[in-house]
Design an enzyme around this catalytic site. Structure first.
Site, PDB file in Angstrom:
ATOM      1  N   ARG A  99       6.158 -28.487  12.925  1.00 13.69           N
ATOM      2  CA  ARG A  99       5.074 -28.936  12.052  1.00 13.69           C
ATOM      3  C   ARG A  99       5.526 -28.994  10.599  1.00 13.69           C
ATOM      4  O   ARG A  99       5.129 -29.868   9.857  1.00 13.69           O
ATOM      5  CB  ARG A  99       3.884 -27.972  12.188  1.00 13.69           C
ATOM      6  N   TYR A 100       6.316 -28.028  10.205  1.00 16.10           N
ATOM      7  CA  TYR A 100       6.783 -27.941   8.821  1.00 16.10           C
ATOM      8  C   TYR A 100       8.236 -28.407   8.753  1.00 16.10           C
ATOM      9  O   TYR A 100       8.963 -28.316   9.742  1.00 16.10           O
ATOM     10  CB  TYR A 100       6.669 -26.493   8.322  1.00 16.10           C
ATOM     11  N   ARG A 103      11.104 -25.248   9.326  1.00 12.05           N
ATOM     12  CA  ARG A 103      11.018 -24.177  10.318  1.00 12.05           C
ATOM     13  C   ARG A 103      10.314 -24.655  11.578  1.00 12.05           C
ATOM     14  O   ARG A 103       9.391 -25.466  11.512  1.00 12.05           O
ATOM     15  CB  ARG A 103      10.335 -22.935   9.748  1.00 12.05           C
ATOM     16  N   CYS A 112       3.473 -12.530  28.753  1.00 14.04           N
ATOM     17  CA  CYS A 112       3.066 -11.539  27.771  1.00 14.04           C
ATOM     18  C   CYS A 112       2.809 -10.220  28.485  1.00 14.04           C
ATOM     19  O   CYS A 112       2.609 -10.197  29.700  1.00 14.04           O
ATOM     20  CB  CYS A 112       1.789 -11.977  27.051  1.00 14.04           C
ATOM     21  N   CYS A 116      -4.335 -11.488  25.993  1.00 13.03           N
ATOM     22  CA  CYS A 116      -5.421 -11.271  25.047  1.00 13.03           C
ATOM     23  C   CYS A 116      -6.529 -12.259  25.386  1.00 13.03           C
ATOM     24  O   CYS A 116      -6.257 -13.446  25.570  1.00 13.03           O
ATOM     25  CB  CYS A 116      -4.932 -11.498  23.622  1.00 13.03           C
ATOM     26  N   CYS A 119      -6.629 -15.430  23.192  1.00 10.97           N
ATOM     27  CA  CYS A 119      -5.341 -16.089  22.918  1.00 10.97           C
ATOM     28  C   CYS A 119      -5.508 -17.579  22.622  1.00 10.97           C
ATOM     29  O   CYS A 119      -6.147 -18.310  23.359  1.00 10.97           O
ATOM     30  CB  CYS A 119      -4.409 -15.922  24.110  1.00 10.97           C
ATOM     31  N   ARG A 121      -3.066 -19.664  22.709  1.00 10.15           N
ATOM     32  CA  ARG A 121      -2.139 -20.429  23.548  1.00 10.15           C
ATOM     33  C   ARG A 121      -2.352 -20.176  25.037  1.00 10.15           C
ATOM     34  O   ARG A 121      -1.427 -20.313  25.838  1.00 10.15           O
ATOM     35  CB  ARG A 121      -0.704 -20.113  23.139  1.00 10.15           C
ATOM     36  N   ASP A 279      -8.784 -18.900  16.131  1.00 11.29           N
ATOM     37  CA  ASP A 279      -8.848 -20.329  16.424  1.00 11.29           C
ATOM     38  C   ASP A 279      -9.877 -20.579  17.521  1.00 11.29           C
ATOM     39  O   ASP A 279     -10.073 -19.761  18.406  1.00 11.29           O
ATOM     40  CB  ASP A 279      -7.462 -20.842  16.851  1.00 11.29           C
ATOM     41  N   ASP A 316      -5.979 -21.694  10.290  1.00 17.55           N
ATOM     42  CA  ASP A 316      -5.037 -22.705  10.774  1.00 17.55           C
ATOM     43  C   ASP A 316      -5.875 -23.946  11.026  1.00 17.55           C
ATOM     44  O   ASP A 316      -6.810 -23.914  11.838  1.00 17.55           O
ATOM     45  CB  ASP A 316      -4.342 -22.214  12.057  1.00 17.55           C
ATOM     46  N   LYS A 323      -1.400 -24.016   8.131  1.00 22.52           N
ATOM     47  CA  LYS A 323      -2.036 -22.780   7.690  1.00 22.52           C
ATOM     48  C   LYS A 323      -2.450 -22.854   6.220  1.00 22.52           C
ATOM     49  O   LYS A 323      -1.758 -23.456   5.411  1.00 22.52           O
ATOM     50  CB  LYS A 323      -1.069 -21.617   7.884  1.00 22.52           C
TER      51      LYS A 323
END
Ligand SMILES: *Cc1c(COP(=O)(O)O)cnc(C)c1O
Ligand code: SF4
Length: 359
Positions: A99-100, A103, A112, A116, A119, A121, A279, A316, A323
């Site tokens: 996206r950037y 990075r 995981c 969570c 989550c 994702r 999110d 975000d 962000k």
């Protein structure tokens, strides 16, 4: 570098470190009322809880239980999107999010230690299938071919769910790319599966400096003798530790809880980095905290605890906008020669804003 001989104890013992409790039927009686309802929830949003983390849970609705135990409310909320940040559109190679300019996020694992409930994702993580070796190779090839990338953030899922040998191979390939200078690793393992952080793992990671680790932690109850020891091992290996937290209703939407969390993290050598606004993914409405409340909480922290303990409060943007840090309004008014600003006690001061440049 020679190949590592190190493996974590769990791998040596032949236990599956990716294992966890994944059926409501297997939860202790005292933690769940209607199990049938939870089975339906888990059909839609899979569950997984490491035995260690489950051991910290006292009730389904306590701040640790809420994070990992399925809740009937999840099925009542269909708002939001499976991919709210349009990550899949910004994914030029199978496991790479670009996206950037400089990075990338490299999703090296779909596993995981816990799922969570909130989550962002879930669409990738909760399925639980491994990332294929071919997909990792394709991701590495993309990064190798893009000289503008100087930082790679290993994420997932959780990169520390990979066996040491796999992790070592990926890090070594990245280190062989001259343009990749910074390595970063995002993980929940120190808080959710601290036994995975072995002296061998810390030594492995320390061979790839500069390497930063940001861990995911949402409540002071996650700071235990075990998680503190895991962080100590990493810090002693020279790894700078940061944290990311998610602002969660019924978990940490309280100034005193956030204060204990951030001070507690600093005390185990972890510098709070980001506090994320949740999110909007389906099944998470019961965790939502209004932005105004988030800002008020941040405002309550400033001045009352060490500046070292205060993270940035981040949103975000939907659709991949990226962000943005939100700060409580300090600037009350802008005048030609001075700005009016408000301090942590609410007192207003005039501050010279600097002469306009001479032409
Ligand atoms: C969050 C994120 C990053 C890292 O952002 P930092 O502000 O540097 O922590 C990079 N790429 C993507 C796609 C992200 O979502
Ligand atoms: S640790 Fe991170 S990626 Fe894994 S389930 Fe939790 S929020 Fe999702």
């Amino acid at each position: 570098m020679p190949a590592p001989t190190m493996t974590s104890d769990a791998f040596v013992r032949g236990e599956d470190p990716t294992a966890g409790i994944d059926r409501p039927q297997d939860l202790p009686e005292n933690l769940v009322a209607g199990k049938d309802a939870l089975v339906r929830v888990v059909d839609r949003f899979p569950m997984k809880i490491s035995p260690y983390f489950l051991g910290l849970v006292r009730s389904a609705d306590d701040p640790l239980g809420r994070q990992v135990i399925p809740h009937p409310a999840e099925l009542l909320d269909a708002a939001g999107a499976d991919d709210p940040l349009a990550e899949e559109r910004q994914s030029p190679a199978p496991q790479v999010l670009h996206r950037y300019p400089q990075r990338v996020v490299f999703l090296v694992s779909n596993q995981c230690a816990v799922h969570c409930r909130f989550c962002m994702r879930k669409r990738r993580v909760a399925g639980g299938r491994q990332v294929s070796a071919a997909a990792i190779e394709a991701g590495l090839a993309y990064i190798r071919g893009h000289a503008e990338i100087n930082e790679v953030i290993l994420s997932g899922g959780d990169p520390l769910m990979l066996p040491d040998g796999r992790l070592f191979a990926i890090l070594q390939d990245l280190r062989r790319m001259a343009h990749v200078r910074l390595l970063r690793l995002h993980t929940r393992v120190p808080m959710a599966l601290p036994e995975r952080v072995t002296p061998e793992l810390a030594a492995l990671l320390s061979r790839f400096h500069p390497l930063y680790v940001n861990l995911h932690s949402n409540h002071p109850g996650e700071i235990t003798v075990q998680s503190a020891a895991a962080c100590g091992l990493l810090a002693d290996a020279g790894i700078a530790l940061g944290s990311q937290s998610v602002l969660l209703g019924g978990v940490n939407d309280d100034a005193e809880v956030l204060k204990m969390l951030f001070e507690g993290l600093l005390a185990i050598r972890v510098k709070p980095y980001y506090l994320h606004q949740l999110d909007r993914v389906p099944g998470t409405a019961h965790f939502q905290v209004p932005l105004a409340r988030g800002l008020a909480l941040m405002d309550a922290l400033r001045g009352r605890l060490s500046g070292m303990a205060i993270p940035h409060y981040m949103i975000d943007l939907p659709g991949g906008g990226g962000k943005v840090a939100l700060t409580p309004d300090a600037i009350v008014a802008k005048h030609p020669t001075h700005w009016r600003v408000r301090n942590w006690l609410g007192t207003v001061y005039d501050y010279p804003c600097g002469d306009s440049p001479k032409r």
